[in-house]
Design a protein around this motif. Structure first.
Motif, mmCIF file in Angstrom:
data_model
loop_
_atom_site.group_PDB
_atom_site.id
_atom_site.type_symbol
_atom_site.label_atom_id
_atom_site.label_comp_id
_atom_site.label_asym_id
_atom_site.label_seq_id
_atom_site.Cartn_x
_atom_site.Cartn_y
_atom_site.Cartn_z
ATOM 1 N N ALA A 280 37.847 43.654 30.916
ATOM 2 C CA ALA A 280 38.535 43.502 32.204
ATOM 3 C C ALA A 280 37.719 44.121 33.332
ATOM 4 O O ALA A 280 37.606 43.548 34.420
ATOM 5 C CB ALA A 280 39.921 44.134 32.130
ATOM 6 N N LEU A 301 42.558 38.009 41.236
ATOM 7 C CA LEU A 301 42.931 37.512 39.915
ATOM 8 C C LEU A 301 42.376 38.415 38.815
ATOM 9 O O LEU A 301 43.047 38.675 37.812
ATOM 10 C CB LEU A 301 42.413 36.081 39.726
ATOM 11 C CG LEU A 301 42.781 35.419 38.400
ATOM 12 C CD1 LEU A 301 44.285 35.207 38.303
ATOM 13 C CD2 LEU A 301 42.057 34.080 38.238
ATOM 14 N N ASP A 304 44.547 41.413 38.691
ATOM 15 C CA ASP A 304 45.842 41.050 38.108
ATOM 16 C C ASP A 304 45.737 40.883 36.592
ATOM 17 O O ASP A 304 46.628 41.296 35.845
ATOM 18 C CB ASP A 304 46.356 39.749 38.730
ATOM 19 C CG ASP A 304 46.854 39.947 40.154
ATOM 20 O OD1 ASP A 304 47.070 41.109 40.544
ATOM 21 O OD2 ASP A 304 47.012 38.941 40.876
ATOM 22 N N SER A 305 44.641 40.259 36.127
ATOM 23 C CA SER A 305 44.495 40.055 34.684
ATOM 24 C C SER A 305 44.341 41.394 33.958
ATOM 25 O O SER A 305 44.854 41.569 32.849
ATOM 26 C CB SER A 305 43.290 39.152 34.391
ATOM 27 O OG SER A 305 42.067 39.792 34.710
ATOM 28 N N VAL A 308 47.827 42.800 33.756
ATOM 29 C CA VAL A 308 48.610 42.097 32.734
ATOM 30 C C VAL A 308 48.246 42.620 31.345
ATOM 31 O O VAL A 308 49.119 42.850 30.501
ATOM 32 C CB VAL A 308 48.369 40.574 32.818
ATOM 33 C CG1 VAL A 308 48.973 39.869 31.599
ATOM 34 C CG2 VAL A 308 48.979 40.011 34.091
ATOM 35 N N TYR A 309 46.936 42.804 31.117
ATOM 36 C CA TYR A 309 46.537 43.311 29.799
ATOM 37 C C TYR A 309 47.106 44.707 29.556
ATOM 38 O O TYR A 309 47.560 45.020 28.452
ATOM 39 C CB TYR A 309 45.006 43.331 29.645
ATOM 40 C CG TYR A 309 44.647 43.840 28.271
ATOM 41 C CD1 TYR A 309 44.688 42.987 27.180
ATOM 42 C CD2 TYR A 309 44.355 45.197 28.055
ATOM 43 C CE1 TYR A 309 44.436 43.463 25.901
ATOM 44 C CE2 TYR A 309 44.100 45.670 26.789
ATOM 45 C CZ TYR A 309 44.144 44.803 25.708
ATOM 46 O OH TYR A 309 43.914 45.282 24.449
ATOM 47 N N GLU A 318 45.309 39.235 26.202
ATOM 48 C CA GLU A 318 43.970 38.653 26.199
ATOM 49 C C GLU A 318 43.955 37.274 26.850
ATOM 50 O O GLU A 318 42.932 36.834 27.373
ATOM 51 C CB GLU A 318 43.444 38.577 24.764
ATOM 52 C CG GLU A 318 43.189 39.958 24.167
ATOM 53 C CD GLU A 318 42.955 39.917 22.669
ATOM 54 O OE1 GLU A 318 42.908 38.798 22.106
ATOM 55 O OE2 GLU A 318 42.824 40.992 22.057
ATOM 56 N N ALA A 320 45.492 36.403 29.574
ATOM 57 C CA ALA A 320 45.291 36.594 31.017
ATOM 58 C C ALA A 320 43.815 36.828 31.326
ATOM 59 O O ALA A 320 43.289 36.339 32.328
ATOM 60 C CB ALA A 320 46.141 37.759 31.523
ATOM 61 N N LEU A 321 43.144 37.568 30.465
ATOM 62 C CA LEU A 321 41.708 37.800 30.661
ATOM 63 C C LEU A 321 40.935 36.496 30.490
ATOM 64 O O LEU A 321 39.981 36.225 31.231
ATOM 65 C CB LEU A 321 41.207 38.853 29.668
ATOM 66 C CG LEU A 321 41.809 40.252 29.798
ATOM 67 C CD1 LEU A 321 41.241 41.168 28.722
ATOM 68 C CD2 LEU A 321 41.537 40.845 31.183
ATOM 69 N N GLU A 323 42.088 33.520 31.098
ATOM 70 C CA GLU A 323 42.352 32.744 32.309
ATOM 71 C C GLU A 323 41.419 33.176 33.433
ATOM 72 O O GLU A 323 40.872 32.352 34.174
ATOM 73 C CB GLU A 323 43.810 32.935 32.730
ATOM 74 C CG GLU A 323 44.206 32.162 33.970
ATOM 75 C CD GLU A 323 45.656 32.411 34.375
ATOM 76 O OE1 GLU A 323 45.929 32.491 35.581
ATOM 77 O OE2 GLU A 323 46.496 32.549 33.459
ATOM 78 N N CYS A 324 41.219 34.477 33.527
ATOM 79 C CA CYS A 324 40.316 35.006 34.557
ATOM 80 C C CYS A 324 38.887 34.552 34.312
ATOM 81 O O CYS A 324 38.175 34.171 35.248
ATOM 82 C CB CYS A 324 40.400 36.534 34.577
ATOM 83 S SG CYS A 324 39.324 37.296 35.797
#
Length: 430
Positions: A280, A301, A304-305, A308-309, A318, A320-321, A323-324
């Motif tokens: 991250a 983003l 944010d990721s 989220v993690y 993972e 969300a990561l 997606e980033c």
């Protein structure tokens, strides 16, 4: 092939006894290649064998000792110290001064684990020719080996064994009756499991052979292999050269706008045990360095990721990561801010401490006002369009200096247009 007693580990029983039996590393050991020429020259030289585990570093060192009829002394940098080096020196002197004047090769496994003083202890004896030094390391010698020792040794880079190389090993193991027949799908899984590491493959084969014998299996099937082997694990060095190579590949794939390659390297790192929090942090860095103001949403983003993690943990967070990673890969790229920041840092480092222009100084006291602090400053909000055309904000002598140069991608297209318009208004005012 000459094999040792059956009670020895399989890796030892299959260890090559001649150069021709070595599997892999043909870029070094093939006809006319560097290490092959060193063997054929009859003159040993100090060297460092750099490569991942299980690719033949120890084997090559032993074969070199055999080729030159040299005494072979092994030191483990994990367990040894200066005392072991002294003993090696004494043994080398005894061999040199003995009746048959034998050469000595000192092989240091995991040489990167020796500190500077321990590595320095080899220098006078390497220079005097008392022994030939061979170091084995999984780490980049440029960072882990003293420059003085590095300058006295050739560096040979060994590669992970390929699929065909590993299949040859399986065939050899079956040739001496060490393992039963193996189904093609099971062999493919074993090759992938070994991940270029011959020792890992042979140790796994030995474990499977014992289990197959206990269950009286005539053939290792893929279903049985999965049950015995469990979840496939990849070799991964969380703190070494391979780690930094992989994160470099991820960063370059994002920078190169390839979402598929970016996802591949991201998953490779997670699969190998990399800390998602570290991942991250690196994604945040990529957003700032390689995307910047071309798409400011990328940095948001990435932050944010990471959040989220922290809330969900693995494996849910993972996604969300991931997606980033994909967003960063497809976002417009700009390193304009990164370059501007570095240029400004370099300029300030070499430049003097220029005084703040009087009109930019704050004047909270009467004395400061009397000294003309803030005199002539134009409040931009009171000007047409909120811009004080013709006003200067750099120190004296820096007129025209430019660090930030927006690229023609993403939002920076509009930023560039805005800066050109402001420059036009400044020139018009002048």
């Amino acid at each position: 092939m000459v094999t040792a007693a059956a009670h020895q580990p399989l890796a030892e029983r299959l260890r090559p006894r001649t150069l021709g039996e070595v599997i892999g590393q043909q870029h070094l050991l093939g006809e006319g290649m560097a290490l092959r020429l060193a063997f054929e020259s009859g003159q040993p030289h100090s060297c460092i064998l750099w490569g991942p585990p299980g690719v033949g570093k120890t084997t090559i060192a032993r074969l070199m000792a055999d080729a030159f009829d040299a005494q072979f002394i092994t030191i483990s940098a994990v367990l040894g110290g200066v005392k072991d080096i002294r003993e090696a020196v004494e043994r080398a002197e005894a061999a040199r001064d003995g009746l048959h004047a034998q050469r000595t090769i000192v092989f240091v496994d995991e040489v990167h684990r020796f500190n500077k003083s321990q590595q320095d202890a080899f220098l006078p004896h390497v220079e005097s020719g008392l022994f030939t030094f061979i170091g084995a390391t999984t780490e980049n010698p440029s960072f882990e080996v003293n420059s003085a020792l590095l300058s006295r040794a050739a560096v040979y880079v060994l590669q992970p064994l390929g699929e065909d190389d590993l299949r040859q090993l399986v065939t050899r193991a079956q040739g001496i009756g060490a393992v039963p027949a193996i189904e093609k799908a099971a062999e493919d899984r074993l090759i992938a499991y070994a991940d270029g590491d011959a020792r890992r493959l042979l140790n796994t084969l030995e474990t499977l052979a014992v289990a197959a014998q206990r269950e009286k299996l005539e053939q290792v099937t893929d279903v049985w292999l999965l049950r015995v082997l469990g979840e496939r694990m990849r070799r991964y060095d969380k703190g070494g050269e391979q780690f930094y190579d992989t994160i470099s590949a991820l960063h370059k794939s994002v920078r190169g706008s390839d979402p598929d390659a970016s996802l591949y390297w991201f998953v490779r790192m997670l699969d190998g045990g990399a800390d998602p929090r570290y991942m991250a942090r690196r994604l945040i860095r990529m957003a700032a360095e390689d995307i910047g103001l071309a798409d400011p949403r990328a940095l948001r983003l990435a932050l944010d990721s990471a959040e989220v993690y922290e809330r969900l943990g693995s494996p849910e967070g993972e996604l969300a990561l991931a997606e980033c990673v994909v967003y960063l890969a497809v976002a417009p790229k700009s390193n304009a801010v990164y370059k501007a920041f570095n240029e400004a840092k370099a300029f300030v480092k070499k430049d003097g401490s220029r005084p703040v222009p009087m009109h930019l100084r704050n004047a909270p006291t009467k004395l400061m006002k009397d000294l003309d602090y803030g005199k002539g400053y134009r409040y931009a909000h009171d000007e047409a369009g909120g811009f004080a055309a013709g006003e200067t904000y750099l120190p004296d002598g820096m007129a025209g200096t430019q660090f930030y140069r927006p690229v023609d991608r993403g939002l920076e297209i509009r930023i560039g247009d805005k800066l050109r318009e402001l420059k036009r208004l400044n020139n018009q005012k002048d």
